[in-house]
Design a protein around this motif. Structure first.
Motif, PDB file in Angstrom:
ATOM      1  N   LEU A   1       0.833  -1.205   0.000  1.00  0.00           N
ATOM      2  CA  LEU A   1       0.000   0.000   0.000  1.00  0.00           C
ATOM      3  C   LEU A   1       0.869   1.256   0.000  1.00  0.00           C
ATOM      4  O   LEU A   1       0.571   2.222  -0.704  1.00  0.00           O
ATOM      5  CB  LEU A   1      -0.933  -0.002   1.216  1.00  0.00           C
ATOM      6  N   ALA A   2       1.952   1.209   0.771  1.00  0.00           N
ATOM      7  CA  ALA A   2       2.844   2.383   0.843  1.00  0.00           C
ATOM      8  C   ALA A   2       3.487   2.630  -0.523  1.00  0.00           C
ATOM      9  O   ALA A   2       3.535   3.772  -1.005  1.00  0.00           O
ATOM     10  CB  ALA A   2       3.906   2.152   1.912  1.00  0.00           C
ATOM     11  N   ARG A   3       3.943   1.557  -1.173  1.00  0.00           N
ATOM     12  CA  ARG A   3       4.582   1.706  -2.502  1.00  0.00           C
ATOM     13  C   ARG A   3       3.596   2.267  -3.527  1.00  0.00           C
ATOM     14  O   ARG A   3       3.968   3.012  -4.418  1.00  0.00           O
ATOM     15  CB  ARG A   3       5.126   0.347  -2.972  1.00  0.00           C
ATOM     16  N   ALA A   4       2.320   1.887  -3.402  1.00  0.00           N
ATOM     17  CA  ALA A   4       1.312   2.342  -4.379  1.00  0.00           C
ATOM     18  C   ALA A   4       0.672   3.667  -3.961  1.00  0.00           C
ATOM     19  O   ALA A   4      -0.274   4.121  -4.619  1.00  0.00           O
ATOM     20  CB  ALA A   4       0.239   1.265  -4.525  1.00  0.00           C
ATOM     21  N   SER A   5       1.141   4.271  -2.872  1.00  0.00           N
ATOM     22  CA  SER A   5       0.567   5.510  -2.318  1.00  0.00           C
ATOM     23  C   SER A   5      -0.935   5.365  -2.065  1.00  0.00           C
ATOM     24  O   SER A   5      -1.720   6.284  -2.342  1.00  0.00           O
ATOM     25  CB  SER A   5       0.813   6.698  -3.257  1.00  0.00           C
ATOM     26  N   LEU A   6      -1.335   4.210  -1.541  1.00  0.00           N
ATOM     27  CA  LEU A   6      -2.743   3.975  -1.204  1.00  0.00           C
ATOM     28  C   LEU A   6      -2.904   4.022   0.318  1.00  0.00           C
ATOM     29  O   LEU A   6      -1.958   3.722   1.052  1.00  0.00           O
ATOM     30  CB  LEU A   6      -3.200   2.608  -1.744  1.00  0.00           C
ATOM     31  N   PRO A   7      -4.100   4.392   0.803  1.00  0.00           N
ATOM     32  CA  PRO A   7      -4.290   4.520   2.260  1.00  0.00           C
ATOM     33  C   PRO A   7      -4.176   3.171   2.976  1.00  0.00           C
ATOM     34  O   PRO A   7      -4.513   2.127   2.406  1.00  0.00           O
ATOM     35  CB  PRO A   7      -5.703   5.088   2.376  1.00  0.00           C
ATOM     36  N   GLN A   8      -3.748   3.223   4.228  1.00  0.00           N
ATOM     37  CA  GLN A   8      -3.599   1.994   5.029  1.00  0.00           C
ATOM     38  C   GLN A   8      -4.954   1.549   5.602  1.00  0.00           C
ATOM     39  O   GLN A   8      -5.159   0.372   5.872  1.00  0.00           O
ATOM     40  CB  GLN A   8      -2.627   2.257   6.204  1.00  0.00           C
ATOM     41  N   ASP A   9      -5.874   2.504   5.764  1.00  0.00           N
ATOM     42  CA  ASP A   9      -7.161   2.198   6.391  1.00  0.00           C
ATOM     43  C   ASP A   9      -8.073   1.428   5.418  1.00  0.00           C
ATOM     44  O   ASP A   9      -8.440   1.953   4.362  1.00  0.00           O
ATOM     45  CB  ASP A   9      -7.831   3.529   6.794  1.00  0.00           C
ATOM     46  N   PRO A  10      -8.477   0.185   5.788  1.00  0.00           N
ATOM     47  CA  PRO A  10      -9.329  -0.611   4.882  1.00  0.00           C
ATOM     48  C   PRO A  10     -10.605   0.125   4.463  1.00  0.00           C
ATOM     49  O   PRO A  10     -11.100  -0.095   3.357  1.00  0.00           O
ATOM     50  CB  PRO A  10      -9.675  -1.855   5.713  1.00  0.00           C
ATOM     51  N   ALA A  11     -11.109   1.003   5.331  1.00  0.00           N
ATOM     52  CA  ALA A  11     -12.351   1.721   5.001  1.00  0.00           C
ATOM     53  C   ALA A  11     -12.158   2.663   3.807  1.00  0.00           C
ATOM     54  O   ALA A  11     -13.121   3.084   3.171  1.00  0.00           O
ATOM     55  CB  ALA A  11     -12.833   2.502   6.217  1.00  0.00           C
ATOM     56  N   GLU A  12     -10.881   2.995   3.507  1.00  0.00           N
ATOM     57  CA  GLU A  12     -10.621   3.950   2.421  1.00  0.00           C
ATOM     58  C   GLU A  12     -10.163   3.274   1.125  1.00  0.00           C
ATOM     59  O   GLU A  12      -9.970   3.933   0.110  1.00  0.00           O
ATOM     60  CB  GLU A  12      -9.554   4.963   2.876  1.00  0.00           C
ATOM     61  N   TRP A  13      -9.953   1.944   1.168  1.00  0.00           N
ATOM     62  CA  TRP A  13      -9.396   1.261  -0.010  1.00  0.00           C
ATOM     63  C   TRP A  13     -10.272   1.398  -1.258  1.00  0.00           C
ATOM     64  O   TRP A  13      -9.790   1.731  -2.330  1.00  0.00           O
ATOM     65  CB  TRP A  13      -9.189  -0.232   0.289  1.00  0.00           C
ATOM     66  N   LYS A  14     -11.572   1.092  -1.064  1.00  0.00           N
ATOM     67  CA  LYS A  14     -12.472   1.061  -2.227  1.00  0.00           C
ATOM     68  C   LYS A  14     -12.477   2.391  -2.973  1.00  0.00           C
ATOM     69  O   LYS A  14     -12.325   2.436  -4.194  1.00  0.00           O
ATOM     70  CB  LYS A  14     -13.894   0.727  -1.761  1.00  0.00           C
ATOM     71  N   GLU A  15     -12.621   3.449  -2.206  1.00  0.00           N
ATOM     72  CA  GLU A  15     -12.689   4.785  -2.806  1.00  0.00           C
ATOM     73  C   GLU A  15     -11.371   5.136  -3.504  1.00  0.00           C
ATOM     74  O   GLU A  15     -11.358   5.679  -4.612  1.00  0.00           O
ATOM     75  CB  GLU A  15     -12.987   5.799  -1.713  1.00  0.00           C
ATOM     76  N   ALA A  16     -10.246   4.790  -2.849  1.00  0.00           N
ATOM     77  CA  ALA A  16      -8.928   5.106  -3.428  1.00  0.00           C
ATOM     78  C   ALA A  16      -8.691   4.299  -4.702  1.00  0.00           C
ATOM     79  O   ALA A  16      -8.199   4.836  -5.704  1.00  0.00           O
ATOM     80  CB  ALA A  16      -7.838   4.820  -2.406  1.00  0.00           C
ATOM     81  N   LEU A  17      -9.080   3.028  -4.681  1.00  0.00           N
ATOM     82  CA  LEU A  17      -8.896   2.180  -5.875  1.00  0.00           C
ATOM     83  C   LEU A  17      -9.795   2.646  -7.027  1.00  0.00           C
ATOM     84  O   LEU A  17      -9.405   2.578  -8.191  1.00  0.00           O
ATOM     85  CB  LEU A  17      -9.193   0.713  -5.539  1.00  0.00           C
ATOM     86  N   ALA A  18     -10.990   3.137  -6.671  1.00  0.00           N
ATOM     87  CA  ALA A  18     -11.930   3.592  -7.707  1.00  0.00           C
ATOM     88  C   ALA A  18     -11.400   4.815  -8.451  1.00  0.00           C
ATOM     89  O   ALA A  18     -11.815   5.098  -9.571  1.00  0.00           O
ATOM     90  CB  ALA A  18     -13.291   3.895  -7.075  1.00  0.00           C
TER      91      ALA A  18
END
Ligand code: ZN
Length: 343
Positions: free
Chosen positions: A163-180
């Motif tokens: 997640l850190a390498r992809a600059s994506l949030p660590q919080d599972p609640a934010e994954w869907k929105e970030a991936l979208a």
């Protein structure tokens, strides 16, 4: 204490109000003037569906059977043709009519839903997206669900580093929105990094119906509808592009099934699409049947059937599914409120 009787009274009042509201809602769908109540699902099944289960919760077959018990007790479940004829003034629907439909064309429509409906003699419409038929492409939302599913099952340390390498949030609640927010190619590249090859997953799991299964559903007496060429939201497209999505996907279904009229369900929703423009599209293309939308029980043009999304889990409790009676009751309440608001 002086406040105790007040509190007790408050509690009695709120319980009584809740019970009264529930009783009202229970019968609401019978009282609200409506020729047909549309109910729709996407995925039914008891097996894991990692490509959808982080978008909404697939309905277990036991819950689906309870839903059908409710529909068969409180409604008369009618075929698309009956709704089509009634809406065009060529027939009359029975009192308390309901119509059942399924969006996106998942394989489970054939393997799970078809045998259950056939055994009960219940008609339904299956809306398929042309690009997904035959598993030539995976829907971007399926990629998101697969990625979320994979992230949940990864060892924590590996996941945090990825997640850190992809600059994506660590919080599972934010994954869907970030991936979208990622473009589809970046989403696929991220999925590769989690250890899933999307093309190989698609080829192995074949999540969508193929043309043979669609033809077979049609021969079994079910109606097949179109759900766009690419599942893009029509309201964001130039009019000629939106019209192409409607006409070409309906023509595709017509060519597979031989149906004279092909209904169309808006991908995502039909909110914001000008009804006058839609009317003209239908006039220019008489083989396009009724339109199906997702705004519950609100009123619309006579050639648009609104539907209730039946796949919601109970609030904050993913393991427990709200009974369909409650979902229909809530849709009824929303329709009444919308009507009051419009006055
Ligand atoms: Zn859809």
């Amino acid at each position: 204490m002086a406040t105790t009787p007040k509190r007790a009274l408050k509690r009695v009042w709120s319980t009584t109000t809740r019970t009264a509201i529930k009783a009202l809602l229970r019968d609401c769908h019978r009282k609200l003037p409506r020729d047909v109540v549309g109910v729709f699902y996407h995925a039914i099944g008891d097996h894991p569906m990692p490509h959808v289960q982080h978008l909404y919760f697939p309905i277990p077959t036991a819950v689906f059977r309870e839903d059908l018990d409710f529909l068969q007790t409180d409604f008369r479940v009618v075929a698309y043709e009956d709704v089509h004829n009634a809406r065009l003034g060529k027939g009359i629907l029975p009192p308390h009519a309901a119509h059942l439909s399924f969006d996106d064309g998942y394989r489970e429509c054939f393997t799970v839903v078809r045998p259950i409906l056939k055994a009960r003699g219940i008609p339904a419409t299956f809306f398929v997206t042309a690009e997904f038929v035959g598993n030539s492409r995976l829907f971007a939302r399926n990629l998101i669900s697969l990625a979320v599913d994979r992230l949940h099952s990864m060892p924590a340390e590996e996941r945090l580093a990825l997640l850190a390498r992809a600059s994506l949030p660590q919080d599972p609640a934010e994954w869907k929105e970030a991936l979208a927010r990622l473009p589809e190619e970046s989403l696929k590249a991220f999925l590769h990094k989690t250890g899933i090859d999307p093309e190989a997953w698609l080829a192995e799991n074949k999540p969508f119906l193929n043309e043979e299964e669609i033809r077979s559903l049609h021969i079994s007496g079910f109606t097949i509808g179109a759900h766009g060429l690419t599942h893009r939201k029509l309201s964001g497209l130039p009019p000629e592009e939106a019209e192409r999505e409607i006409i070409e996907s309906c023509a595709y279904v017509r060519d597979i099934t031989g149906q004279k009229a092909v209904p169309f369900a808006f991908p995502h929703s039909g909110h914001g699409i000008d009804r006058k423009w839609l009317y003209d599209v239908r006039q220019r293309n008489p083989f396009v049947g009724l339109f199906f939308d997702t705004k519950g029980m609100v009123n619309d043009a006579s050639w648009v059937v609104q539907r209730i999304w039946a796949e919601r889990p109970q609030w904050r409790n993913a393991k427990s599914f709200a009974p369909l009676a409650d979902i229909v009751g809530a849709a009824c309440r929303d329709a009444v409120l919308e009507r009051l608001h419009a006055k």
